[in-house]
Every structure is written in structure tokens, then in C-alpha cells.
Design a protein around this motif. Sequence first.
Motif, mmCIF file in Angstrom:
data_model
loop_
_atom_site.group_PDB
_atom_site.id
_atom_site.type_symbol
_atom_site.label_atom_id
_atom_site.label_comp_id
_atom_site.label_asym_id
_atom_site.label_seq_id
_atom_site.Cartn_x
_atom_site.Cartn_y
_atom_site.Cartn_z
ATOM 1 N N THR A 184 70.145 -61.146 -25.720
ATOM 2 C CA THR A 184 71.585 -60.984 -25.556
ATOM 3 C C THR A 184 71.803 -59.600 -24.966
ATOM 4 O O THR A 184 70.882 -58.790 -24.901
ATOM 5 C CB THR A 184 72.319 -61.139 -26.908
ATOM 6 N N GLU A 185 72.993 -59.329 -24.497
ATOM 7 C CA GLU A 185 73.270 -58.056 -23.833
ATOM 8 C C GLU A 185 73.069 -56.861 -24.766
ATOM 9 O O GLU A 185 73.689 -56.773 -25.827
ATOM 10 C CB GLU A 185 74.712 -58.067 -23.313
ATOM 11 N N LYS A 186 72.186 -55.936 -24.379
ATOM 12 C CA LYS A 186 71.978 -54.654 -25.040
ATOM 13 C C LYS A 186 71.691 -54.781 -26.543
ATOM 14 O O LYS A 186 72.292 -54.087 -27.373
ATOM 15 C CB LYS A 186 73.172 -53.736 -24.803
ATOM 16 N N MET A 187 70.762 -55.678 -26.883
ATOM 17 C CA MET A 187 70.238 -55.676 -28.250
ATOM 18 C C MET A 187 69.483 -54.370 -28.465
ATOM 19 O O MET A 187 68.810 -53.871 -27.560
ATOM 20 C CB MET A 187 69.322 -56.880 -28.485
ATOM 21 N N MET A 188 69.570 -53.807 -29.675
ATOM 22 C CA MET A 188 68.982 -52.503 -29.962
ATOM 23 C C MET A 188 67.861 -52.628 -30.996
ATOM 24 O O MET A 188 68.073 -53.186 -32.077
ATOM 25 C CB MET A 188 70.055 -51.545 -30.482
ATOM 26 N N LEU A 189 66.694 -52.082 -30.660
ATOM 27 C CA LEU A 189 65.553 -52.100 -31.563
ATOM 28 C C LEU A 189 65.293 -50.686 -32.059
ATOM 29 O O LEU A 189 64.890 -49.809 -31.277
ATOM 30 C CB LEU A 189 64.304 -52.625 -30.848
ATOM 31 N N PRO A 190 65.521 -50.410 -33.339
ATOM 32 C CA PRO A 190 65.246 -49.072 -33.871
ATOM 33 C C PRO A 190 63.763 -48.735 -33.832
ATOM 34 O O PRO A 190 62.912 -49.580 -34.134
ATOM 35 C CB PRO A 190 65.741 -49.165 -35.314
ATOM 36 N N LYS A 191 63.465 -47.505 -33.472
ATOM 37 C CA LYS A 191 62.095 -46.998 -33.428
ATOM 38 C C LYS A 191 62.021 -45.781 -34.343
ATOM 39 O O LYS A 191 62.646 -44.756 -34.090
ATOM 40 C CB LYS A 191 61.728 -46.630 -31.992
ATOM 41 N N LEU A 192 61.256 -45.917 -35.426
ATOM 42 C CA LEU A 192 61.268 -44.937 -36.509
ATOM 43 C C LEU A 192 59.915 -44.265 -36.663
ATOM 44 O O LEU A 192 58.874 -44.944 -36.680
ATOM 45 C CB LEU A 192 61.616 -45.638 -37.836
ATOM 46 N N ASN A 193 59.905 -42.959 -36.804
ATOM 47 C CA ASN A 193 58.697 -42.220 -37.136
ATOM 48 C C ASN A 193 58.698 -41.980 -38.645
ATOM 49 O O ASN A 193 59.614 -41.349 -39.182
ATOM 50 C CB ASN A 193 58.665 -40.888 -36.380
ATOM 51 N N TYR A 194 57.673 -42.499 -39.310
ATOM 52 C CA TYR A 194 57.674 -42.486 -40.776
ATOM 53 C C TYR A 194 56.259 -42.307 -41.310
ATOM 54 O O TYR A 194 55.380 -43.117 -41.035
ATOM 55 C CB TYR A 194 58.272 -43.801 -41.291
ATOM 56 N N LYS A 195 56.070 -41.218 -42.027
ATOM 57 C CA LYS A 195 54.785 -40.930 -42.669
ATOM 58 C C LYS A 195 53.611 -41.033 -41.701
ATOM 59 O O LYS A 195 52.572 -41.637 -41.993
ATOM 60 C CB LYS A 195 54.589 -41.854 -43.879
ATOM 61 N N GLY A 196 53.811 -40.452 -40.532
ATOM 62 C CA GLY A 196 52.742 -40.409 -39.548
ATOM 63 C C GLY A 196 52.549 -41.664 -38.733
ATOM 64 O O GLY A 196 51.625 -41.750 -37.918
#
Length: 288
Positions: free
Chosen positions: A192-204
Motif C-alpha cells: 500500500t502507499e508508503k507503508m512504514m517499517l521501523p528499524k530499531l537498534n537494540y542491544k547490539g
Amino acid sequence: MTIYPVETGNFKLDGGAMFGVVPKSIWNKTNPADSNNMIDIAARCLLIEDGDKLILIDNGMGNKQSEKFFGYYYQWGNHSLDGSLANLGFHRNDITDVFLTHLHFDHCGGSIQWNKDKTGYEPAFKNARFWTNKNHWEWATKPNAREKASFLKENLWPMHESGQLNFVQSNDTLYLQKSELGFGILFVDGHTEKMMLPKLNYKGKTIVFTADLIPTVGHIPLPYVMGYDTRPLLTLDEKAKFLNNAVENNWLLFFEHDAHNQLCTLKQTEKGVRLDELFSFDEIFKSQ
């Protein structure tokens, strides 16, 4: 920062719709169907505790729809958003931000609830800001015929009317290094238009919340694209780039819709990118 997986409830969807042109004889090996051709689906979210912020990524279907509506989705299991939050020591009113990957009902329905006398709707998180992006909001509030049944007005307009709706400040690239909420965002347009996928830096480690780009482990092979996608050929291109980046950078994939698997790593093979190892969230992070 502390991150928690949050189970909001399981349901079932038609396996053919979930795998598009892939034959059932193939997808049934990884996502076995019942006698009605329905496969197990989760609505698994992430909760991020970061300083004075408590951020919820997606929130499932909610519970305000009719019995007929839920009859289409064969809910099963005992998970609920409120129960999962309580098990972690939290309440809806503690949530400061609700980040919505996109506005299909199974990702944002829990944002809105009935008011006390059931004469109208109100935000289910009274102290939270709701986050989407302007392009997707325009797409969702003026829906095409294909997606109209997935963008429900009662899930959308109460966010706006309450003054709690916010837009992520995106740019012209497909990757926002860091959003207002402190994590990166990958923008994809095939589902769908501009779905957003979070990208997280966590505990290395790097965790990417795959939403509907890769709904389950069974969707990792490149041609395994949902029938729900509005631009399936674009999804193919986006998946190829995503999977290659995931392998090269050792990303952990967090599955929103896989009822039986939470996280995985990937590997490059002669047949392309494939599943490497499966993990639960606790297996990787609980002892760290």
C-alpha cells in the motif's frame, strides 16, 4: 531502551489470498491450511520503553467491530492487547505514542474504541500521539476500490478529530535514518502507499518490523507475494532490496503476522535469500 513483543490476538485468513500466485501445494508446507483453506495469522506488535516514551507499534484489529465482521476472521487463542500490556505492567493510558505501519484495519483497529454509551468512537489511547505519514493518510482517507474494505472510517477519523494525529516528517528517499520517535523507517509502496517499517537498534542488534512486506516466515522467498498487495511487481523489487540488505547487515526480522514465529535471521543460498534461524524474542534478548 527496553523492547517487548505484544500479542494482540490471533485470527485466520485465506491462504490463497495470503500467497497470491504461489500454488497451495507449495505454501501449505510452511503455512498449513485448515479445511476452509484458512491459515494461522497473528497480530503481534512491539512496545518500546525509551525514557519517558512508551511507543506502541501497531495495535491489531481492536474489539469494536460487529460479530459479523469478526466472523470473517475466525479469531482464536487467548491473546488481547489489554492482557498483554497488563502482563508487562502497563496500561493503555501509559502509551505516549502509537506508530502505525499503515492503516489497514488489522494494524490500526485497536487505535479506536466505542465511547461509554456506544453512540460514537474515541481514541483507545487517550494520552498518545498517533503517527502515520501524509501520503499514506491521503491514500487511506480517499481509498481505491481494492482497499476500501481495509480502510475503515471509524478507525481513521477519530484520530484526526481528537487532535492526536501526527505525520512523520519523511523525505524523498525510501529510508528515513531517524524519525521523531528515535528509530529509522523504511518506506515501501508495493503493499500500500508508503507503508512504514521501523528499524530499531537494540542491544547490539538491528531489528526490522516487517509488517506486511514479509508477513510470515513462509513469505521470505521472493515470489511469495500476497494477493492483497496493490503493486505486486513493486513488492518484488522492494523485497529483493530488503532481503539482500537484511543478509548483508545481519538484520533480525520481526514478524507481525506469523502466529508461530517471532524473529529470524536470513542467509544467501543458490536459490536466493532464505531462512537461516528462528528465534523467540526472549531467546535473544532476555539474558542481555
